[in-house]
Design an enzyme around this catalytic site. Structure first.
Site, PDB file in Angstrom:
ATOM      1  N   LYS A  54      -6.911  -3.187  16.944  1.00 15.32           N
ATOM      2  CA  LYS A  54      -5.494  -2.752  17.565  1.00 15.32           C
ATOM      3  C   LYS A  54      -5.603  -2.741  18.966  1.00 15.32           C
ATOM      4  O   LYS A  54      -4.579  -3.436  19.635  1.00 15.32           O
ATOM      5  CB  LYS A  54      -5.627  -1.313  17.179  1.00 15.32           C
ATOM      6  CG  LYS A  54      -4.154  -0.465  17.652  1.00 15.32           C
ATOM      7  CD  LYS A  54      -4.172   1.051  17.198  1.00 15.32           C
ATOM      8  CE  LYS A  54      -4.312   1.068  15.673  1.00 15.32           C
ATOM      9  NZ  LYS A  54      -4.560   2.328  15.127  1.00 15.32           N
ATOM     10  N   ARG A 113      -5.507   6.722  19.940  1.00 11.98           N
ATOM     11  CA  ARG A 113      -5.614   5.849  18.652  1.00 11.98           C
ATOM     12  C   ARG A 113      -6.912   5.178  18.409  1.00 11.98           C
ATOM     13  O   ARG A 113      -7.716   4.606  19.153  1.00 11.98           O
ATOM     14  CB  ARG A 113      -4.638   4.611  18.633  1.00 11.98           C
ATOM     15  CG  ARG A 113      -3.100   5.095  19.191  1.00 11.98           C
ATOM     16  CD  ARG A 113      -2.223   3.904  19.628  1.00 11.98           C
ATOM     17  NE  ARG A 113      -0.825   4.440  19.849  1.00 11.98           N
ATOM     18  CZ  ARG A 113       0.155   4.283  18.785  1.00 11.98           C
ATOM     19  NH1 ARG A 113      -0.230   4.215  17.613  1.00 11.98           N
ATOM     20  NH2 ARG A 113       1.450   4.802  19.129  1.00 11.98           N
ATOM     21  N   ARG A 164       0.516  -5.590  14.207  1.00 11.10           N
ATOM     22  CA  ARG A 164      -0.526  -6.393  13.201  1.00 11.10           C
ATOM     23  C   ARG A 164      -0.062  -7.090  12.226  1.00 11.10           C
ATOM     24  O   ARG A 164       1.365  -7.051  12.053  1.00 11.10           O
ATOM     25  CB  ARG A 164      -1.211  -5.001  12.582  1.00 11.10           C
ATOM     26  CG  ARG A 164      -0.454  -4.315  11.406  1.00 11.10           C
ATOM     27  CD  ARG A 164      -0.938  -3.451  10.646  1.00 11.10           C
ATOM     28  NE  ARG A 164      -1.346  -2.341  11.301  1.00 11.10           N
ATOM     29  CZ  ARG A 164      -0.627  -0.938  11.187  1.00 11.10           C
ATOM     30  NH1 ARG A 164       0.516  -0.954  10.785  1.00 11.10           N
ATOM     31  NH2 ARG A 164      -1.098   0.034  11.798  1.00 11.10           N
ATOM     32  N   HIS A 185      -2.029 -22.627 -23.563  1.00 11.83           N
ATOM     33  CA  HIS A 185      -3.318 -22.726 -24.620  1.00 11.83           C
ATOM     34  C   HIS A 185      -3.391 -21.240 -25.311  1.00 11.83           C
ATOM     35  O   HIS A 185      -3.511 -21.367 -26.390  1.00 11.83           O
ATOM     36  CB  HIS A 185      -4.484 -22.829 -23.977  1.00 11.83           C
ATOM     37  CG  HIS A 185      -4.478 -24.247 -23.028  1.00 11.83           C
ATOM     38  ND1 HIS A 185      -4.642 -25.568 -23.653  1.00 11.83           N
ATOM     39  CD2 HIS A 185      -4.229 -24.579 -21.644  1.00 11.83           C
ATOM     40  CE1 HIS A 185      -4.639 -26.372 -22.738  1.00 11.83           C
ATOM     41  NE2 HIS A 185      -4.379 -25.984 -21.699  1.00 11.83           N
TER      42      HIS A 185
END
Length: 868
Positions: A23, A117, A311, A826
């Site tokens: 961050k 944060r 982000r 298959h």
């Protein structure tokens, strides 16, 4: 190098993830983008975190315990993580560190309100966002409170959800460190989230803005439904305005609270259209800077937009690189080949070098570009017909794209080519000798390859392989082989379509193809029943096999031979491996371990066969199928003769039944030939890798799997390798497992899923494609790894996909449900061979059906019911 405890955001480079976390690094990058405003602040670095962790040696013991805990033992994780958090929060911040942080707070204003944060080093990464795994605290006022909340952020590295997330992503707790970002608070009118690509469809041309009143926390926590603006090409193309009854607002003394919004204001938009468009312009600037679509947290205050976080959106499926700006439509190769797992670089490049069509890589998967075929009306119709019969979801997805008139421009038909329309392939006699000849051609070609490759090493091996790949493609494109395959498929289609029209019978070919001759894949399943017959009389051998997880693969057969009856058991397994040992799950990826390399993979299936079958089951099973098919043929022909013009209809149908039984078994043989050749290539390349390991060029033999064929060729020539490239490829490959490849992908990044658009199934039923007729009820066994199979008679196998390597399991089950598949893939062919009711292409089947639930599979009508 001296330790740095505090860095101003303006000083932070986006490469400094190890110092300021994901961050912090992103915020540092954001603060350098022209025209992007980021609230001022600073980072408390990972050096500070490491210093704090060193203050409590007991944390090391707790981390040791945590690393040994089962990821599913939630109680143990909860207890240990809480203990670590308490320890971290109880550590006093040393005086010099506290003083440095306090000085940084003073530069923002002694009583400034701040957001504190968490910023972990494994966070906001291109391959894993870790969104919401650690903590954020808003409106923290004063140095004392900020220091306290920094401690809480450090401790939040060990929340239960963060610990579990790392466990599941294979990340060592000791390698992750925590920085903390402290920023000035923004007190906004509105806030929210901007996705610069549509997070649901993946479309990179579409941006979505979620907006609400007050702080963005109300949206992130799910307190209110946001207003949603969809923006494309600089204009709002859709909007949803929600009733926003509550907002999160800051308190004067610190912290936040929920407040009601005046009823007259609740349904007012949080943003104007012009503001939404302006915000997306800022988002595109941020996206261009970081080079990939972004998930951006924003605030709107008096003087404009401020960005508080950005982000990567890690859930988007990557787009194949083309180097042009044209529109492209890509079809998934994995959905055709029944292998939607990611492939390693060597596997991708070898498949590209040996495939009949150009293939593009994205997200560890391969795609073919269908744009030119879709652009021509004639080749478009042929393509839609072929893919629609195989997988209606792909056809529907393509039609969805084609309905957008501006995406695929129509071109004239001349010279575009495409798959032949059904029935247009050249005629071929219904003669079993043709199949015999084709099989012999393949065996001769593989024997020559095995003989000629023995003496090739070093650069000469790679030159030889490049020539061999051309022979590989020549064998694949053998016109007679293609005619035989199409003859079997077209006869199947003819029987199903015509007998439905004449007799009202669905999927008649399913019974008529039971125990068809020359099907190497169905023979492979029955042959393992014969192996079980050899093992069953010897209790010591059976007991050894039950404990075989403790035995290394290379010692397994030698240990087996020492037991009473073990030599016969070993010989039976060896004989099976001589014929089928080149096969494995995901076998189109040359890097996957083959049964010959890991024979213990077969043990659970052998034990199931020992337990669930009587001696002679293989021969009985084949004969029962043959008799059912014969009886069905007589029944169909006699009913047809009773119709008007019945003799002609019966004669025509008899010709098609003979045709389908002659050729449908051969449908499986070319894949067997490809995989046989692949194993020869692989052994030669691994021998080369072993020489590189002995020379000290590579640490491990399997490191070659993370290089392309050409890169490996260069390493063999130069004896030099880029270790960082190999590590990057390993990290990327690990991340690709989290991505779900779409059936159809556009160059805008949109994953187009398609729908069945049917209304003939009961409410609540799971819709799929009917590929093998009949209805069966039983216990669902949800199995994602063949080596973990534990089946009882009557069980219904539910899995993501089945390639030929799964066919040994088919002899012991009563029905089949898969997420991926088509009429001629298959799994469908073998299900019909064994008479198993089967429904494929059931979206999210392994998640919607729980292991052990009772289900009913409607193989004729194409749906699955989950029973009470």
């Amino acid at each position: 190098m001296s330790e740095q405890y505090v860095l101003d955001l303006q000083e932070v480079a986006e490469t400094q993830v190890t110092i300021v976390g994901g961050k912090g690094a992103h915020l540092g990058g954001l603060s350098r983008i022209e025209g992007i405003r980021v609230p001022g602040g600073f980072c408390v670095t990972t050096d500070a975190f490491r210093r704090i962790m060193a203050e409590a040696p007991s944390i090391d013991d707790h981390l040791d315990q945590l690393s040994r805990v089962d990821p599913d033992d939630r109680e143990a994780i909860r207890t240990l993580s809480a203990r670590i958090r308490r320890t971290v929060e109880g550590i006093a911040i040393p005086g010099d560190l506290a003083a440095e942080i306090t000085r940084a707070v003073g530069r923002l204003g002694e009583q400034a309100a701040c957001a504190v944060r968490s910023s972990a080093t494994a966070e906001d990464l291109p391959t894993a966002s870790f969104a919401g795994q650690q903590d954020t605290y808003l409106n923290v006022v004063g140095p004392t409170a900020i220091l306290q909340h920094i401690s809480r952020c450090w401790a939040s590295l060990f929340t239960e959800r963060a610990v579990t997330y790392r466990h599941r992503n294979g990340i060592d707790h000791r390698t992750v460190h925590m920085a903390v970002v402290v920023q000035q608070m923004v007190f906004p009118h509105a806030a929210g989230i901007l996705f610069t690509a549509d997070p649901v469809t993946g479309n990179r041309k579409v941006a979505t803005v979620d907006a609400g009143f007050g702080l963005g926390e109300a949206l992130v926590s799910g307190l209110v439904n946001p207003d949603v603006f969809t923006v494309r090409h600089g204009e709002v193309v859709a909007r949803t305005i929600s009733a926003k009854q509550r907002a999160v607002q800051p308190l004067p003394a610190g912290g936040t609270r929920e407040v009601p919004i005046d009823s007259r204001r609740q349904e007012q938009p949080a943003l104007t259209d012009a503001q939404a468009v302006r915000l997306v312009e800022l988002g595109r600037r941020i996206e261009a800077h970081f080079g990939r679509p972004q998930d951006i947290e924003w605030c709107l205050a008096d003087d404009g937009f401020q960005i508080v976080q950005s982000r990567p959106i890690t859930t988007l499926f990557p787009i194949p690189e083309t180097g042009d700006q044209e529109n492209h439509v890509y079809l998934s190769v994995g959905h055709q080949q029944m292998m939607t797992d990611p492939m390693r670089p060597l596997g991708i490049s070898v498949w590209q070098l040996t495939a009949m069509a150009p293939m593009h890589e994205a997200g560890g998967r391969l795609f073919v570009d269908a744009t030119r075929r879709l652009a021509s009306p004639a080749s478009r119709a042929a393509l839609l017909d072929v893919v629609g019969r195989g997988d209606p979801l792909i056809r529907d997805a393509l039609e969805t794209v084609l309905d957008r008139d501006d995406f695929v421009r129509s071109l004239p038909d001349a010279g575009l080519g495409g798959p032949p329309a059904r029935g247009a392939s050249a005629p071929i006699e219904t003669d079993p000798a043709i199949v015999t000849e084709l099989i012999e051609r393949s065996r001769t070609s593989i024997a020559a390859l095995e003989r000629d490759i023995r003496t090739r090493t070093g650069p000469a091996l790679f030159d030889f392989l490049l020539e061999t790949f051309e022979e590989h493609k020549r064998v694949l494109s053998d016109p007679l082989s293609m005619q035989a395959i199409m003859a079997g498929m077209e006869a199947t289609w003819w029987l199903n379509d015509t007998l439905r029209e004449w007799l009202g019978e669905k999927n008649a070919a399913d019974t008529l193809t039971l125990s068809a001759p020359d099907n190497v894949t169905s023979e492979m399943g029955l042959a393992l029943l014969d192996v079980a017959d050899v093992i069953r009389p010897h209790p010591e051998v059976v007991a050894f096999l039950r404990g075989v997880e403790c035995v290394e693969d290379d010692a397994f057969l030698d240990e087996l031979a020492k037991l009473v009856g073990g030599a016969e058991a070993r010989d039976a397994i060896e004989s099976y491996l001589d014929r089928y040992g080149m096969r494995c799950v995901g076998e189109i990826d040359i890097t996957r371990p083959r049964w010959r390399e890991r024979p213990t993979t077969l043990v659970p299936v052998i034990l199931d066969n020992v337990r669930n079958f009587e001696p002679g089951a293989a021969e009985r099973r084949f004969e029962q199928g043959r008799q059912k098919a014969e009886k069905k043929e007589q029944d169909v022909l006699s009913r047809l003769r009773a119709l008007p013009d019945g003799d002609r209809k019966a004669d025509e149908t008899k010709r098609m039944i003979d045709r389908v039984r002659t050729f449908i078994g051969y449908r499986e043989y070319p894949k067997y030939g490809i995989i046989s050749r692949y194993f020869v290539y692989k052994r030669a390349l691994l021998a080369e890798a072993e020489r590189l390991v002995r020379a000290g060029v590579l640490p491990e033999q399997e490191d070659i799997f993370y290089l392309t064929f050409q890169e490996l060729h260069d390493v063999v020539r130069s004896h030099r390798v880029d270790d960082r490239l190999i590590q990057q490829r390993k990290d990327a490959f690990r991340s690709y497992h989290a991505l779900t490849p779409p059936r159809v992908l556009t160059s805008d990044g949109e994953a187009v899923t398609g729908a069945y658009r049917r209304d003939d199934a009961p409410v609540g039923a799971l819709i799929g494609l009917p590929v093998s007729a009949g209805t069966i009820e039983g216990r669902a066994r949800v199995i994602l790894d063949m080596a973990e199979a534990d089946l009882e008679a009557g069980d219904i196998l539910v899995t993501a996909f089945t390639d030929p390597s799964w066919s040994p399991l088919f002899v012991g089950i009563a029905g089949l449900v898969t997420e991926v598949g088509g009429l001629m893939t298959h799994g469908a062919v073998i299900a019909r061979e064994y008479g198993l009711p089967a429904v494929v292409g059931v979206e999210r089947a392994t998640r919607l059906i729980r292991d052990g639930q009772r289900i009913r599979v409607h193989g004729t009508d194409g749906y699955v019911q989950i029973l009470p």
